[in-house]
Design a protein around this motif. Structure first.
Motif, PDB file in Angstrom:
ATOM      1  N   PRO A 199      -9.660  -0.030 -35.478  1.00  0.00           N
ATOM      2  CA  PRO A 199      -8.615  -1.035 -35.249  1.00  0.00           C
ATOM      3  C   PRO A 199      -9.075  -2.424 -35.686  1.00  0.00           C
ATOM      4  CG  PRO A 199      -9.729  -0.507 -33.192  1.00  0.00           C
ATOM      5  CD  PRO A 199     -10.274   0.446 -34.227  1.00  0.00           C
ATOM      6  N   PRO A 200      -8.134  -3.330 -35.940  1.00  0.00           N
ATOM      7  CA  PRO A 200      -8.513  -4.702 -36.314  1.00  0.00           C
ATOM      8  C   PRO A 200      -9.014  -5.494 -35.112  1.00  0.00           C
ATOM      9  CG  PRO A 200      -6.132  -4.520 -36.120  1.00  0.00           C
ATOM     10  CD  PRO A 200      -6.668  -3.134 -35.917  1.00  0.00           C
ATOM     11  N   LYS A 201      -9.767  -6.550 -35.408  1.00  0.00           N
ATOM     12  CA  LYS A 201     -10.222  -7.468 -34.364  1.00  0.00           C
ATOM     13  C   LYS A 201      -9.776  -8.868 -34.747  1.00  0.00           C
ATOM     14  CE  LYS A 201     -14.306  -8.994 -31.798  1.00  0.00           C
ATOM     15  NZ  LYS A 201     -15.780  -8.886 -31.656  1.00  0.00           N
ATOM     16  N   GLU A 202      -8.896  -9.421 -33.920  1.00  0.00           N
ATOM     17  CA  GLU A 202      -8.294 -10.714 -34.250  1.00  0.00           C
ATOM     18  C   GLU A 202      -9.335 -11.822 -34.269  1.00  0.00           C
ATOM     19  OE1 GLU A 202      -4.358 -13.394 -33.057  1.00  0.00           O
ATOM     20  OE2 GLU A 202      -4.917 -11.620 -31.894  1.00  0.00           O
ATOM     21  N   GLY A 203      -9.196 -12.728 -35.241  1.00  0.00           N
ATOM     22  CA  GLY A 203     -10.138 -13.821 -35.392  1.00  0.00           C
ATOM     23  C   GLY A 203      -9.879 -14.968 -34.423  1.00  0.00           C
ATOM     24  N   ILE A 204     -10.737 -15.995 -34.516  1.00  0.00           N
ATOM     25  CA  ILE A 204     -10.637 -17.180 -33.648  1.00  0.00           C
ATOM     26  C   ILE A 204     -10.340 -18.388 -34.526  1.00  0.00           C
ATOM     27  CG2 ILE A 204     -11.861 -18.649 -32.017  1.00  0.00           C
ATOM     28  CD1 ILE A 204     -13.614 -16.216 -31.328  1.00  0.00           C
ATOM     29  N   PRO A 205      -9.309 -19.187 -34.180  1.00  0.00           N
ATOM     30  CA  PRO A 205      -8.957 -20.352 -35.018  1.00  0.00           C
ATOM     31  C   PRO A 205     -10.107 -21.345 -35.112  1.00  0.00           C
ATOM     32  CG  PRO A 205      -7.218 -19.868 -33.423  1.00  0.00           C
ATOM     33  CD  PRO A 205      -8.396 -19.027 -33.038  1.00  0.00           C
ATOM     34  N   GLY A 206     -10.129 -22.074 -36.230  1.00  0.00           N
ATOM     35  CA  GLY A 206     -11.074 -23.161 -36.409  1.00  0.00           C
ATOM     36  C   GLY A 206     -10.325 -24.489 -36.489  1.00  0.00           C
ATOM     37  N   ARG A 207     -11.085 -25.573 -36.649  1.00  0.00           N
ATOM     38  CA  ARG A 207     -10.457 -26.895 -36.770  1.00  0.00           C
ATOM     39  C   ARG A 207     -11.348 -27.762 -37.650  1.00  0.00           C
ATOM     40  NH1 ARG A 207      -8.762 -30.884 -31.719  1.00  0.00           N
ATOM     41  NH2 ARG A 207      -7.372 -32.253 -32.899  1.00  0.00           N
ATOM     42  N   ASN A 208     -10.758 -28.395 -38.669  1.00  0.00           N
ATOM     43  CA  ASN A 208     -11.566 -29.212 -39.568  1.00  0.00           C
ATOM     44  C   ASN A 208     -11.661 -30.648 -39.059  1.00  0.00           C
ATOM     45  OD1 ASN A 208      -9.248 -30.613 -40.392  1.00  0.00           O
ATOM     46  ND2 ASN A 208      -8.937 -29.298 -42.168  1.00  0.00           N
ATOM     47  N   ILE A 209     -12.452 -31.472 -39.775  1.00  0.00           N
ATOM     48  CA  ILE A 209     -12.721 -32.820 -39.283  1.00  0.00           C
ATOM     49  C   ILE A 209     -11.511 -33.751 -39.449  1.00  0.00           C
ATOM     50  CG2 ILE A 209     -15.203 -32.637 -39.636  1.00  0.00           C
ATOM     51  CD1 ILE A 209     -14.905 -34.120 -42.246  1.00  0.00           C
ATOM     52  N   ILE A 210     -10.518 -33.316 -40.211  1.00  0.00           N
ATOM     53  CA  ILE A 210      -9.274 -34.097 -40.316  1.00  0.00           C
ATOM     54  C   ILE A 210      -8.369 -33.815 -39.123  1.00  0.00           C
ATOM     55  CG2 ILE A 210      -7.365 -34.666 -41.895  1.00  0.00           C
ATOM     56  CD1 ILE A 210     -10.156 -35.255 -42.972  1.00  0.00           C
ATOM     57  N   GLY A 211      -8.744 -32.792 -38.330  1.00  0.00           N
ATOM     58  CA  GLY A 211      -7.986 -32.459 -37.134  1.00  0.00           C
ATOM     59  C   GLY A 211      -6.979 -31.334 -37.337  1.00  0.00           C
ATOM     60  N   ILE A 212      -7.023 -30.683 -38.486  1.00  0.00           N
ATOM     61  CA  ILE A 212      -6.067 -29.611 -38.770  1.00  0.00           C
ATOM     62  C   ILE A 212      -6.633 -28.280 -38.283  1.00  0.00           C
ATOM     63  CG2 ILE A 212      -4.876 -28.348 -40.604  1.00  0.00           C
ATOM     64  CD1 ILE A 212      -4.927 -30.934 -42.237  1.00  0.00           C
ATOM     65  N   THR A 213      -5.807 -27.554 -37.529  1.00  0.00           N
ATOM     66  CA  THR A 213      -6.207 -26.238 -37.040  1.00  0.00           C
ATOM     67  C   THR A 213      -6.072 -25.209 -38.167  1.00  0.00           C
ATOM     68  OG1 THR A 213      -5.515 -26.758 -34.786  1.00  0.00           O
ATOM     69  CG2 THR A 213      -5.712 -24.424 -35.350  1.00  0.00           C
ATOM     70  N   ILE A 214      -7.084 -24.364 -38.311  1.00  0.00           N
ATOM     71  CA  ILE A 214      -7.086 -23.334 -39.356  1.00  0.00           C
ATOM     72  C   ILE A 214      -6.937 -21.983 -38.668  1.00  0.00           C
ATOM     73  CG2 ILE A 214      -8.357 -22.358 -41.294  1.00  0.00           C
ATOM     74  CD1 ILE A 214      -9.969 -25.037 -41.245  1.00  0.00           C
ATOM     75  N   ALA A 215      -5.803 -21.363 -38.891  1.00  0.00           N
ATOM     76  CA  ALA A 215      -5.504 -20.107 -38.208  1.00  0.00           C
ATOM     77  C   ALA A 215      -6.086 -18.918 -38.975  1.00  0.00           C
ATOM     78  CB  ALA A 215      -3.992 -19.932 -38.073  1.00  0.00           C
ATOM     79  N   PRO A 216      -6.585 -17.920 -38.259  1.00  0.00           N
ATOM     80  CA  PRO A 216      -7.066 -16.705 -38.948  1.00  0.00           C
ATOM     81  C   PRO A 216      -5.884 -15.878 -39.441  1.00  0.00           C
ATOM     82  CG  PRO A 216      -7.163 -16.399 -36.579  1.00  0.00           C
ATOM     83  CD  PRO A 216      -6.738 -17.826 -36.802  1.00  0.00           C
TER      84      PRO A 216
END
Length: 646
Positions: free
Chosen positions: A299-316
């Motif tokens: 089965p898949p394993k969902e990732g964890i979002p990140g956030r860059n230094i500009i403040g934008i959230t990066i979704a998996p």
């Protein structure tokens, strides 16, 4: 020099012997041009002395090369081009206003004088063909460029920011390079600070620069304080000091299928004690036993979002289940996560399905007593396959010897122990790997890797994997490969044209259209069934009074809806995987380990290059997107040899 008559003014015509000589000048009247037209070739043509006499009344310098060109064309043509034979003294125009740097202007602060504009230079007068003066002009233009770090007030150049004055004499550009800067990584996950001044560094300055770059997240105050302290203690520049760091994305692990067999098998060349390779023994067809587990789905394993230094959230990426459909001689458990062989045979994986098929053994060569073969399984031929045969297998095809001008299709891989000497008549197509010792005038299409030991000569080859031939020569023909080309030599000293298209999916349009057509058919059938049984299922009374046979029909249609739903999910998943694979597997590169010969043509994306000179590797050919061309560069040999897909 020649041009059309539209750019010149005719001054007159002078007959000289058998030639009419037409005189032209340009709009500035500082150059003379001649054009000759022969009336009678039998008469004597003019020579250089006569031509020079014709120009004596004009002011200027004779262009000897132009006169020679004019006379040569008279010998070869009835009418010459318009050719430049005399040049007057052109006017020289002033260079405009130049940059004069202030003696004190090296490191400046905002508002400091950087330099001044020089007075515009006067031009130098010239004269035209008739001795008339052509005035040299004085230019008021500024003959250098500058950015927004500098502004002009009158004739004074003033600094708009603190920094070092940089004037490029070669390109005539002026800027003030700040003694500090922030460098942000391409993924906007890190920011590094550089400070080159001797003035004491402050945390306030670093925060100001950070704010100007719109950095709002992950600011490392302890690192900023450390940078300030280091500069104060050492009085030395601070370079590339980490001052902000984001939280990296932890990408989703998608659902995957784990097989107990190799879905593709790479070609191997193992030598015996005498250094010989027994190609007939190098059979890659695999086998499984009845009851053996041949695949499981994780089965898949969902990732964890990140956030860059500009403040934008990066979704998996959203998690996606792996899909596998059991076909012939394969069963799955209730959850459809484990798959088992129902008989002994060869496991075949293709396009999201798994099956087990029989193996057909042919001892010796394929001949007239055997004939063409169309087998619902895998085929193993110990010897050779000559011309004009047809081989078709649902599974793999292994041929221990060589193949002539025959047609071969495999639902799995094709392995030819020796060569494919098609001579323009043979074709091979497979959904797995293709491997052979050599190809000669063959057409080969495979959906995984193409692995050749010695050479490809004047062939049309297409693969959705890699072309792997680190010891082989690719000479002539067309090569279209999705996942990169790795080859020893391309072309030959004879200049054979070899055309390469790396990073191209030759099946993309047809395959995408096929998936979409299947989904459309399922949708239309689903709508038709829903329209037929929907009203009945909604009205329990109607369902209750239906005759027994019609109730059975309704039940069959309900079961068909379930099957259609499962088929839709599988095809949709295959389409998504296909689109993802096409993007992730694309490698727009060619690796040449030894020699790239003239005559080679490489097209990558929208760029193309025809190589005119010989280049020696190892080198990497890639696309230069900024300049819309194809470029070559060195490559490190470590990790440059690819492995076949497993």
């Amino acid at each position: 020099m020649s041009d059309s008559e539209e750019n010149f003014t005719q001054m007159g015509v002078k007959p000289i012997g058998s030639v009419n000589i037409i005189f032209y000048t340009n709009p500035e009247k500082d150059a003379l041009f001649l054009q000759g037209e022969i009336k009678d070739k039998d008469n004597q043509l003019p020579n250089a002395t006569i031509i020079k006499r014709l120009t004596q009344s004009l002011k200027g310098t004779v262009v000897d090369s132009g006169i020679q060109q004019f006379l040569q064309q008279l010998k070869e043509e009835k009418k010459t081009d318009i050719i430049h034979v005399l040049t007057a003294t052109p006017a020289q125009h002033g260079n405009g206003k130049s940059f004069v740097q202030s003696d004190e202007a090296d490191l400046v602060k905002t508002g400091d004088i950087v330099g001044t504009l020089s007075a515009p230079e006067a031009g130098v007068d010239g004269s035209n063909l008739f001795g008339q003066v052509i005035k040299g002009t004085r230019s008021e233009e500024i003959n250098f460029s500058f950015d927004d770090s500098v502004y002009i007030k009158g004739t004074t150049l003033i600094a708009y920011r603190e920094g070092k004055v940089i004037y490029d004499d070669l390109n005539h550009t002026l800027t003030i390079d700040a003694p500090f800067k922030i460098t942000i990584s391409e993924d906007k996950m890190k920011a590094h600070f550089t400070y080159l001044d001797l003035v004491p560094l402050t945390a306030e300055l670093i925060h100001k620069v950070i704010e100007e770059e719109h950095i709002t997240f992950g600011i490392l105050q302890d690192k900023i304080d450390e940078a300030v302290k280091i500069h104060a203690d050492t009085k030395k520049p601070i370079k590339d000091f980490l001052v902000a760091q984001g939280i990296p994305l932890k990408e989703t692990k998608q659902g995957r299928i784990i097989y107990s067999f190799e879905t593709t098998v790479a070609r191997t060349f193992e030598e015996d004690k005498k250094g010989k390779i027994d190609h007939r023994a190098n059979n890659s067809i695999q086998s499984v036993n009845e009851g053996e587990r041949i695949a499981i789905i994780k089965p898949p394993k969902e990732g964890i979002p990140g956030r860059n230094i500009i403040g934008i959230t990066i979704a998996p990426k959203p998690p996606k289940e792996a899909q596998l459909k059991a076909l012939k001689n394969v069963r799955s458990n209730k959850e459809n996560t484990e798959f088992y062989a129902e008989k002994n045979g060869t496991p075949i994986y293709k396009r999201g399905t798994i099956s087990v098929v029989d193996i057909m053994q042919v001892e010796g060569d394929l001949n007239l007593s055997t004939g063409n073969i169309d087998f619902d399984g895998s085929i193993s031929i110990e010897g050779d396959v000559g011309d004009d045969y047809s081989l078709k297998a649902e599974g793999d095809i292994f041929i221990g010897g060589s193949v002539g001008g025959s047609k071969i299709f495999a639902g799995g891989s094709i392995q030819i122990g020796k060569g494919f000497n098609a001579r323009g008549n043979g074709t091979a197509e497979c959904l797995g790997n293709f491997s052979a010792k050599f190809l000669n005038e063959a057409k080969v299409l495979c959906e995984k890797d193409l692995i050749i030991e010695n050479e490809i000569l004047n062939s049309d080859v297409k693969a959705l994997g890699k072309l792997i031939m680190p010891e082989g020569k690719l000479m002539g023909g067309t090569t279209t490969v999705l996942s990169g080309i790795f080859v020893r030599d391309i072309g030959s000293p004879l200049g054979i044209t070899s055309t390469l298209f790396p990073g191209v999916n030759f099946l993309y349009s047809d395959r995408k259209e096929g998936f979409e057509k299947q989904l459309k058919t399922i949708t239309e059938r689903t709508e038709m069934i829903n329209n037929t049984i929907g009203p009945i299922l909604k009205d329990k009374l109607k369902l209750a009074i239906l005759p027994k046979d019609k109730k059975a029909n309704v039940l069959n249609l309900v079961n068909e809806l379930k099957t259609l739903k499962a088929d839709r999910e599988l095809i949709q998943s295959e389409l998504e995987n296909f689109l993802d694979d096409n993007k992730s597997n694309r490698i727009n590169e060619v690796t040449v380990f030894n020699v790239l010969y003239p005559g080679s043509i490489v097209k990558i994306g929208h760029s193309q290059k025809d190589f005119k000179t010989e280049s020696h590797g190892p080198l990497l050919i890639t696309e230069d997107i900024m300049n819309s061309t194809v470029k070559t560069g060195p490559i490190k040999m470590k990790n440059s040899l690819p492995k076949s897909n497993k």
